[in-house]
Design a protein around this motif. Structure first.
Motif, mmCIF file in Angstrom:
data_model
loop_
_atom_site.group_PDB
_atom_site.id
_atom_site.type_symbol
_atom_site.label_atom_id
_atom_site.label_comp_id
_atom_site.label_asym_id
_atom_site.label_seq_id
_atom_site.Cartn_x
_atom_site.Cartn_y
_atom_site.Cartn_z
ATOM 1 N N LYS A 220 0.836 -1.201 0.000
ATOM 2 C CA LYS A 220 0.000 0.000 0.000
ATOM 3 C C LYS A 220 0.871 1.251 0.000
ATOM 4 O O LYS A 220 0.610 2.222 -0.732
ATOM 5 N N LYS A 221 1.944 1.252 0.822
ATOM 6 C CA LYS A 221 2.828 2.407 0.893
ATOM 7 C C LYS A 221 3.534 2.635 -0.443
ATOM 8 O O LYS A 221 3.663 3.772 -0.898
ATOM 9 N N GLY A 222 3.982 1.540 -1.066
ATOM 10 C CA GLY A 222 4.657 1.660 -2.351
ATOM 11 C C GLY A 222 3.759 2.282 -3.409
ATOM 12 O O GLY A 222 4.188 3.139 -4.187
ATOM 13 N N ARG A 223 2.503 1.855 -3.440
ATOM 14 C CA ARG A 223 1.555 2.414 -4.413
ATOM 15 C C ARG A 223 1.248 3.880 -4.102
ATOM 16 O O ARG A 223 1.139 4.707 -5.002
ATOM 17 N N ALA B 281 -0.705 1.514 -14.645
ATOM 18 C CA ALA B 281 -1.904 1.846 -15.423
ATOM 19 C C ALA B 281 -3.091 2.114 -14.504
ATOM 20 O O ALA B 281 -3.872 3.045 -14.723
ATOM 21 N N GLU B 282 -3.222 1.309 -13.450
ATOM 22 C CA GLU B 282 -4.303 1.512 -12.482
ATOM 23 C C GLU B 282 -4.122 2.811 -11.710
ATOM 24 O O GLU B 282 -5.062 3.585 -11.538
ATOM 25 N N LEU B 283 -2.885 3.058 -11.249
ATOM 26 C CA LEU B 283 -2.619 4.252 -10.448
ATOM 27 C C LEU B 283 -2.807 5.534 -11.260
ATOM 28 O O LEU B 283 -3.284 6.548 -10.733
ATOM 29 N N TRP B 284 -2.400 5.490 -12.523
ATOM 30 C CA TRP B 284 -2.437 6.688 -13.359
ATOM 31 C C TRP B 284 -3.736 6.824 -14.142
ATOM 32 O O TRP B 284 -3.980 7.847 -14.763
ATOM 33 N N GLY B 285 -4.544 5.773 -14.126
ATOM 34 C CA GLY B 285 -5.823 5.820 -14.819
ATOM 35 C C GLY B 285 -5.702 5.902 -16.325
ATOM 36 O O GLY B 285 -6.516 6.565 -16.987
ATOM 37 N N ILE B 286 -4.682 5.243 -16.864
ATOM 38 C CA ILE B 286 -4.488 5.222 -18.311
ATOM 39 C C ILE B 286 -4.210 3.792 -18.771
ATOM 40 O O ILE B 286 -3.926 2.912 -17.962
ATOM 41 N N ASP B 287 -4.281 3.581 -20.075
ATOM 42 C CA ASP B 287 -4.090 2.253 -20.637
ATOM 43 C C ASP B 287 -2.638 1.780 -20.447
ATOM 44 O O ASP B 287 -1.700 2.584 -20.487
#
Length: 244
Positions: free
Chosen positions: A173-176, A216-222
């Motif tokens: 969690k901390k890394g993300r 991709a999940e963190l940045w909300g892009i493909d």
């Protein structure tokens, strides 16, 4: 794909790993832990693999006698790593040796026109940043697997640091959370193989692809857009290095 921090020479089968990276056209920064490992690791390099000259903080007390060798090799290496500081209890007893070695490395890079540096900062982020601040012309610092506080991250960003993140880091969690706060234009992917683990075994360089999924999940892009962005970051970094 890019693996900007991998100990290729420390896999049980380094020649096979290097060959597979070449066949997959994987861009790899093959970091070393001692200057005496430079020749053997460089011999593994081919195609898109670059070797970095390092002296790992966990080995500083044992290998600081190799600093003259570091200085002799440095003109032949545009990349330095793995270097830095480690504040974990088992290595803190050799803290002064670590600081002596890292200061020497930064001073040498500073006097040589700067280098791209892959830096270890576990439990030592503030101390690493303090030294980087003292040698602002040492080059471009890339904090590998950064685990500091948000405040330390913000300071690192203000000092112009880049970051390399991998599947192992992004599992926490901390890394993300830290990665989500990093400037996207200064992020590269890494494996930290064979030290980092994936499914209970040493991660392989090409499995850095798992990091692209999380980014991709963190940045909300493909994911394909993420991969192109990371590649663009590397090309920009190398352009700066070549100009210098």
């Amino acid at each position: 794909m890019i693996d900007f921090h991998c100990h290729v020479d420390l896999y049980p089968n380094p020649h096979e790993i290097a060959r597979e990276c070449h066949e997959r056209k994987l861009r790899v920064l093959s970091v070393t832990t001692t200057p005496s490992a430079w020749d053997g690791t460089s011999a593994l390099g081919r195609g898109t693999m670059i070797t970095a000259l390092g002296l790992h903080p966990q080995l500083a007390h044992e290998r600081k006698g190799e600093l003259p060798l570091f200085d002799r090799i440095l003109p032949d290496s545009a990349y330095v790593g793995e270097v830095g500081l480690d504040g974990a209890p088992e290595f803190k007893t050799h803290w002064q040796d670590q600081v002596e070695v890292f200061r020497h490395v930064l001073k040498a890079c500073n006097e040589s026109g700067g280098r791209v540096m892959s830096i270890h900062s576990r439990r030592a982020s503030t101390a690493v940043l303090d030294l980087l601040e003292q040698y602002p012309r040492s080059g471009t610092p890339i904090l590998h697997w950064f685990t500091g506080t948000v405040g330390e991250l913000n300071r690192a960003i203000s000092l112009g640091c880049w970051f390399s993140v991998g599947p192992a880091m992004l599992r926490s969690k901390k890394g993300r959370e830290l990665t989500s706060r990093m400037p996207k234009e200064r992020v590269l992917t890494e494996s930290d193989g064979p030290f980092a683990q994936l499914n209970g075994r040493p991660i392989l360089p090409w499995e850095v692809k798992d990091a692209l999924n999380t980014l991709a999940e963190l940045w909300g892009i493909d994911e394909n857009v993420v991969e192109r962005k990371i590649m663009g970051n590397l090309e920009r970094l190398m352009d700066v290095e070549n100009k210098e």
